[in-house]
Design an enzyme around this catalytic site. Structure first.
Site, PDB file in Angstrom:
ATOM      1  N   GLY A 215       1.008  -1.358   0.075  1.00 43.81           N
ATOM      2  CA  GLY A 215       0.201   0.065   0.090  1.00 43.81           C
ATOM      3  C   GLY A 215       0.836   1.229   0.098  1.00 43.81           C
ATOM      4  N   ASN A 216       0.537   2.502   0.133  1.00 36.06           N
ATOM      5  CA  ASN A 216       1.100   3.663   0.252  1.00 36.06           C
ATOM      6  C   ASN A 216       0.277   4.575   1.242  1.00 36.06           C
ATOM      7  OD1 ASN A 216      -0.826   5.365  -1.014  1.00 36.06           O
ATOM      8  ND2 ASN A 216      -0.586   3.938  -2.627  1.00 36.06           N
ATOM      9  N   ARG A 217       0.994   5.661   1.438  1.00 35.94           N
ATOM     10  CA  ARG A 217       0.619   6.698   2.691  1.00 35.94           C
ATOM     11  C   ARG A 217      -0.455   7.542   2.190  1.00 35.94           C
ATOM     12  NH1 ARG A 217       5.942   9.146   4.782  1.00 35.94           N
ATOM     13  NH2 ARG A 217       4.323  10.026   6.283  1.00 35.94           N
TER      14      ARG A 217
END
Ligand code: CTP
Length: 412
Positions: A215-217
């Site tokens: 995933g990412n932020r």
């Protein structure tokens, strides 16, 4: 009537309350306005008073409350309240109340107020799905919108009784956001009225197995701010949201997705009928080549599993290169840090050309800036060579500058 009121200033807000069970939620809305220092007058219909009594509205607003035009006649309330208002919010707006407003009836204090108000007017409908979808209600909503009123789309979910569907009153906090956004815009008005816009928000998840993902932020805050701002400017908004933990914005059609493939499958068809698409989401560029159906176990010999990745489709490039609608405006985002090959702006100019979009909103994310914060700072690069510097400010403020740029491109 005052105009161009800023949210920090005291505005005269009229909260009209229709006769629906959701009237109880408007108590919270009135509270939000009074706690923010606004001067609130509640004007319920007689039917609304069957659900929530006048004493509750009077206590929350600090003002006497009447539904008819015969109370305190010497103060001429049937014209004064509307004339003096900076904003009228009708919540809940029932099918009957919108029908009366659309036809210009003036048979109680609220409909008189709606006829005399010259400020922005917001209707937040709440009713059963069948009533919302009925041709009569559709026509009345279209009439109210054509006259400049903001009619927010109802939310989907549990309705009165055991049934569920479209027709819920959006959450009071979300309605408050729409209202304060309208107040802040003052007379600059509804420049996205009649436009359909698609916004993507959040970060995608690419699953390795049922419990683990890449995933990412991205928090989704900027995309949600864009959706809210577009509603306040009168647009029909589709928000494709990837793993965002914020409440659905009022008046927005929200499609929840998880992966880049799902994001693409939601955004591309919606883009076909859109006047503008803003890709604020952070779709993962790669997904695991295989996804295990069961949880991957730790190897007994201490070895680590290999991770083979496959490239995901580039959604922004696809939308920009295959524009279904001539004249539509496509906006991308770029979170850049700069590297040996160029500065943040060099890389962004290359990306703008590579993606083929009209505008690219560039964030410098060196050191983890932006993610999850309420503030943002950006440069908006345009395919025609223009560059607009947006100083540090709220994500809502940046959202409005982005829509300003989109509207300029519609006009040209
Ligand atoms: N984007 C997209 N589809 C993808 C990846 C990105 O539509 N698979 C969109 C994003 O929503 C954003 C823009 O493209 O609007 C730029 O995203 P970014 O990750 O910066 O672009 P990349 O092409 O992945 O470039 P980089 O090599 O710098 O990661």
């Amino acid at each position: 009537m005052t105009s161009d009121v800023r949210p920090s200033e005291v505005a005269r807000v009229v909260v009209g309350v229709g006769g629906g069970i959701a009237a109880y939620k408007s108590c919270e809305l009135v509270r939000r306005f009074t706690e923010s220092g606004h001067d609130v007058t509640v004007v319920p219909t007689a039917a609304a008073l069957e659900f929530v009594g006048a004493a509750t509205w009077a206590a929350l607003s600090g003002k006497p409350v009447a539904a008819d035009v015969w109370t305190d006649v010497h103060e001429v309330p049937h014209v004064r309240i509307g004339q003096e208002a900076d904003l009228v919010v009708v919540a809940p707006a029932t099918a009957d109340l919108m029908a009366r407003a659309a036809h210009g009836l003036a048979d109680d204090l609220l409909t008189n107020t709606l006829l005399t108000a010259r400020c922005p007017v917001v209707f937040a409908p709440a009713m059963h799905t069948e009533m919302w979808e009925h041709a009569a209600t559709r026509a009345n909503v279209a009439t109210l919108r054509s006259r400049g009123a903001v009619v927010v789309e109802p939310a989907e979910g549990r309705l009165t009784g055991a049934d569920s569907g479209k027709g819920r009153l959006p959450e009071p906090d979300e309605l408050f956001q729409v209202a304060t956004d309208l107040l802040a815009r003052g007379e600059r008005g509804q420049d996205l009225a009649g436009r359909h816009v698609v916004v993507s928000a959040g970060g995608t998840r690419e699953y390795l197995d049922p419990v683990r993902f890449l995933g990412n932020r991205s928090s989704g805050r900027q995309g949600y701010a864009l959706a809210r701002a577009a509603v306040a400017r009168g647009a029909e908004v589709t928000l494709v949201s990837a793993n965002v933990s914020l409440p659905d914005p009022a008046g927005v059609k929200v499609v929840h997705v998880e992966t880049t493939a799902e994001l693409r499958d939601a955004v591309v068809p919606a883009a076909a009928s859109a006047d503008a698409v803003v890709m604020a989401a952070a779709p993962a560029d790669y997904r695991p080549t295989t996804t295990s159906e069961s949880k991957i176990k730790k190897a007994a010999d201490g070895s680590a599993p290999g991770l083979a990745l496959t490239q995901n489709p580039d959604i922004l490039h696809e939308i920009a290169s295959q524009r279904a609608r001539p004249g539509s405006v496509v906006v991308g985002f770029a979170a850049e840090t700069g590297d040996d090959s160029g500065t943040v702006l060099d890389l962004a100019r290359d990306k703008l050309a590579r993606k083929g979009c009209d505008l690219l909103v560039v964030n410098d994310v060196s050191g983890g800036a932006v993610f999850g914060s309420a503030d943002n700072q950006a440069v908006i690069l345009a395919a025609d060579g223009a560059a607009v510097d947006v100083p540090r400010g709220s994500k809502a403020a940046l959202a409005h500058v982005i829509w300003d740029q989109v509207v300029r491109r519609f006009d040209s």
